[in-house]
Design an enzyme around this catalytic site. Structure first.
Site, PDB file in Angstrom:
ATOM      1  N   ASP A 190      62.896  14.278  20.082  1.00 50.15           N
ATOM      2  CA  ASP A 190      62.219  14.668  21.313  1.00 50.15           C
ATOM      3  C   ASP A 190      63.200  15.177  22.367  1.00 50.15           C
ATOM      4  OD1 ASP A 190      63.318  12.139  21.774  1.00 50.15           O
ATOM      5  OD2 ASP A 190      61.454  11.229  22.456  1.00 50.15           O
ATOM      6  N   ASP A 195      70.161  13.682  24.989  1.00 48.91           N
ATOM      7  CA  ASP A 195      70.724  13.373  26.300  1.00 48.91           C
ATOM      8  C   ASP A 195      72.218  13.113  26.110  1.00 48.91           C
ATOM      9  OD1 ASP A 195      71.187  12.581  28.912  1.00 48.91           O
ATOM     10  OD2 ASP A 195      69.654  11.039  28.958  1.00 48.91           O
TER      11      ASP A 195
END
Length: 179
Positions: A98, A101
């Site tokens: 998804d 980071d």
């Protein structure tokens, strides 16, 4: 807009359009290779479900559960709690995630799959947040959207397991998690 969302970054329609674009690129790149798409649970589910509708070549899917987050912060340690049921040896692998980071989870999973003798390993992500990257050299091949350093939820992304079911991606109000 839901009252816990500061702003909507990407609507459902924009996400579907981007999944179609990514699916077309993957189809072109893997036309005769029958890749295995390995989704990283739980956040990948809505993205992967939409993405595979637009991949028009033979493929398989499997899942892993790997985590390095608690709340809104990375723990710095990756834990794998569900492994694939399919061997990746000699296979072309596309990891479906998804968001990237810090890059820590994807680096660890990529290293694991490389050790298991995957022929090739690429990554497709809905969201890329390069400002949060601690693994600077990590760059996914297929990126839906690049986002600023804000805490986002929706379309699989969560805060303490909540908000995954939103059909859009939005910035979570700080008042929700800064208690």
């Amino acid at each position: 807009m839901d009252n816990f969302i500061e702003e909507i970054l990407f609507t459902h329609e924009e996400i579907v359009k981007k999944c179609k674009e990514l699916g077309e690129k993957i189809t072109k790149d893997y036309q005769d290779k029958c890749p295995i798409l390995i989704g990283l649970l739980k956040g990948c589910v809505p993205f992967m479900a939409e993405l595979i509708k637009h991949i028009k070549c033979d493929m398989e899917i499997d899942f892993m559960k790997a985590s390095s987050y608690q709340g809104i912060c990375s723990t710095g340690t990756v834990t794998i709690t569900k492994d694939t049921s399919t061997s990746v040896a000699g296979r072309h692998v596309i990891i479906v995630e998804d968001i990237v980071d810090s890059g820590l989870t994807l680096q660890q999973v990529t290293n694991l799959l490389r050790d298991r003798k995957a022929t090739s390993i690429e990554v497709v992500v809905l969201l890329d947040k390069p400002a949060g990257r601690t693994i600077k050299q990590f760059k996914p091949k297929y990126v839906g959207f690049t986002i600023p350093p804000k805490f986002v939820v929706g379309f699989g992304l969560d805060y303490n397991e909540l908000y995954r079911n939103l059909d859009y991606v939005g910035v979570l109000k700080k008042s929700v998690y800064d208690k």
